[in-house]
Scaffold this motif. Structure first.
Motif, PDB file in Angstrom:
ATOM      1  N   ASP A 210      43.511  54.895  21.931  1.00 40.11           N
ATOM      2  CA  ASP A 210      42.240  55.156  21.268  1.00 40.11           C
ATOM      3  C   ASP A 210      42.211  54.656  19.822  1.00 40.11           C
ATOM      4  N   THR A 211      41.530  53.515  19.590  1.00 41.60           N
ATOM      5  CA  THR A 211      41.425  53.009  18.213  1.00 41.60           C
ATOM      6  C   THR A 211      40.203  53.575  17.492  1.00 41.60           C
ATOM      7  N   ARG A 212      39.548  54.560  18.099  1.00 33.96           N
ATOM      8  CA  ARG A 212      38.521  55.306  17.369  1.00 33.96           C
ATOM      9  C   ARG A 212      39.191  56.235  16.374  1.00 33.96           C
ATOM     10  N   LYS A 213      40.464  56.516  16.612  1.00 33.06           N
ATOM     11  CA  LYS A 213      41.262  57.348  15.708  1.00 33.06           C
ATOM     12  C   LYS A 213      42.025  56.422  14.768  1.00 33.06           C
ATOM     13  N   VAL A 214      41.783  56.558  13.482  1.00 32.17           N
ATOM     14  CA  VAL A 214      42.346  55.637  12.494  1.00 32.17           C
ATOM     15  C   VAL A 214      43.868  55.592  12.546  1.00 32.17           C
ATOM     16  N   ALA A 215      44.521  56.735  12.621  1.00 36.11           N
ATOM     17  CA  ALA A 215      45.987  56.764  12.632  1.00 36.11           C
ATOM     18  C   ALA A 215      46.548  56.030  13.847  1.00 36.11           C
ATOM     19  N   GLU A 216      45.914  56.235  15.000  1.00 36.22           N
ATOM     20  CA  GLU A 216      46.388  55.561  16.215  1.00 36.22           C
ATOM     21  C   GLU A 216      46.132  54.067  16.131  1.00 36.22           C
ATOM     22  N   SER A 217      44.989  53.690  15.590  1.00 36.49           N
ATOM     23  CA  SER A 217      44.677  52.274  15.421  1.00 36.49           C
ATOM     24  C   SER A 217      45.707  51.604  14.516  1.00 36.49           C
ATOM     25  N   GLU A 218      46.016  52.249  13.405  1.00 35.53           N
ATOM     26  CA  GLU A 218      46.979  51.673  12.456  1.00 35.53           C
ATOM     27  C   GLU A 218      48.378  51.592  13.050  1.00 35.53           C
ATOM     28  N   SER A 219      48.690  52.481  13.990  1.00 35.52           N
ATOM     29  CA  SER A 219      50.012  52.425  14.628  1.00 35.52           C
ATOM     30  C   SER A 219      50.127  51.197  15.531  1.00 35.52           C
ATOM     31  N   PHE A 220      49.006  50.772  16.109  1.00 33.51           N
ATOM     32  CA  PHE A 220      49.007  49.586  16.960  1.00 33.51           C
ATOM     33  C   PHE A 220      49.101  48.304  16.128  1.00 33.51           C
ATOM     34  N   PHE A 221      48.350  48.260  15.035  1.00 38.26           N
ATOM     35  CA  PHE A 221      48.221  47.015  14.265  1.00 38.26           C
ATOM     36  C   PHE A 221      49.059  46.951  12.993  1.00 38.26           C
ATOM     37  N   GLY A 222      49.704  48.037  12.638  1.00 37.60           N
ATOM     38  CA  GLY A 222      50.521  48.035  11.429  1.00 37.60           C
ATOM     39  C   GLY A 222      49.692  48.154  10.161  1.00 37.60           C
ATOM     40  N   GLY A 223      48.496  48.687  10.275  1.00 41.15           N
ATOM     41  CA  GLY A 223      47.603  48.831   9.122  1.00 41.15           C
ATOM     42  C   GLY A 223      46.163  48.776   9.572  1.00 41.15           C
TER      43      GLY A 223
END
Length: 347
Positions: free
Chosen positions: A213-226
């Motif tokens: 879920d990249t609607r969640k900022v923390a999870e999104s940043e974990s995928f992309f490194g920022g």
């Protein structure tokens, strides 16, 4: 000696009224271009919600602009409208500024609407009832909005977390509305990566389960490194350079909308957006906004390093891009946002 007539007196009064206008308003009217056409692909999506809020609450008019928003089937068509000259500005995905520079067509993003992609990956509870981990998707059919789209780009990163590459699955274009819902419910695909309200509709009815879920900022940043920047306003660099006051006015409006949304309740939003956005299901729309709220930019600023993260993500769906030939310092600017925040400081 000047002869005073009724016409000259009225003209003088009008001039005096204009001179007494608020400083912000007089600056807005000094914009090089006041009639602006913005092209967007999917205006009703939460991804572009700041654009709608700025329009509905009159923020563009407050800045002295007459903005016309033209909605297209997708982001690529919105971009084509600007390239073809029928629109001035795009409300679209940030990575297009990079891909267009690679094509030697300079584009500059000047205000951010989303700080995360707002895409979620789900698996069909019918086709994959025993799903446990991302590696279970090997050999499966995954629905994306369109081949080579932002959704496929994000899917590549999510799959990598499970040790899978793009060739380990089959990507199928299903759109971002009723077609995507039908594709998963009918069993045409095993999994899906998409935006709301599609995701909320499928999960609330038990048709699908969220696995990333990249609607969640923390999870999104974990995928992309920022931060992977998402929706923004961008335009040909030549337009930005020739119309700095108009661009500043547009930025002011979106920054106000970003700030309004950071504090608004779902009910507040539902009262402002057009009735058609609710698609006949108010509860789903409210839930969808709550799920996407934190992915929206609170202030319009592009975080440092976000362009490099976007470039790395873009390379997963476009191997023709040569990073050595891309000048990331030219694909966005924060100077207009910084000025807007002086006029409308976050409270």
């Amino acid at each position: 000696m000047m002869k005073f007539t009724r016409r000259t007196i009225i003209a003088a009064a009008a001039a005096g009224t204009f001179a007494m206008m608020a400083p912000g308003m007089s600056t807005a009217f000094a914009a090089e271009k006041t009639d602006i056409t913005i092209a967007v692909g999917g205006k009703s999506l939460y991804y572009y919600l700041p654009l709608t809020i700025a329009e509905q609450l009159g923020y563009f008019k407050d800045e002295g602009l007459n903005v016309k928003i033209v909605d297209f089937q997708g982001g690529s068509r919105a971009l084509q409208a600007v390239v073809g000259g029928s629109a001035d500005v795009v409300s679209g995905a940030f990575e297009h500024t990079i891909s267009m520079q690679a094509k030697k067509q300079a584009m500059t993003a000047f205000v951010l609407q989303g700080r995360a992609p707002q895409l979620a990956m789900v698996v069909s509870t019918k086709k994959m009832p025993n799903y446990k981990q991302l590696s279970d998707l090997k050999g499966k059919k995954i629905g994306v909005t369109a081949p080579g789209s932002s959704s496929q780009m994000v899917a590549n990163y999510i799959l990598a977390k499970g040790g899978l590459g793009p060739k380990d699955v089959a990507f199928i274009g299903v759109g971002s509305s009723s077609g995507a819902v039908a594709a998963l419910r009918s069993g045409q695909i095993d999994a899906l990566i998409n935006l709301d309200p599609v995701i909320t509709l499928l999960t609330r009815n038990g048709d699908a389960k969220v696995v990333a879920d990249t609607r969640k900022v923390a999870e999104s940043e974990s995928f992309f490194g920022g931060t992977l920047p998402a929706g923004c306003l961008y335009a040909p660099t030549s337009f930005v350079e020739k119309n700095p006051k108009a661009v500043q006015a547009l930025t002011n409006a979106i920054v106000r909308a970003d700030e309004w949304l950071s504090k608004a309740t779902p009910e507040d939003v539902a009262k402002v957006v057009p009735e058609s956005y609710l698609m006949g299901n108010r509860d789903v729309y409210l839930a969808g906004f709550e799920g996407n709220r934190e992915a929206l930019s609170p202030d319009g600023k592009f975080p440092e390093g976000c362009a490099n993260i976007s470039l790395n993500a873009l390379k997963t769906v476009n191997d023709k891009i040569d990073p050595a030939k891309i000048d990331l310092s030219k694909v966005y600017t924060n100077k207009f946002v910084e000025e807007a925040l002086k006029k409308y400081p976050a409270k």
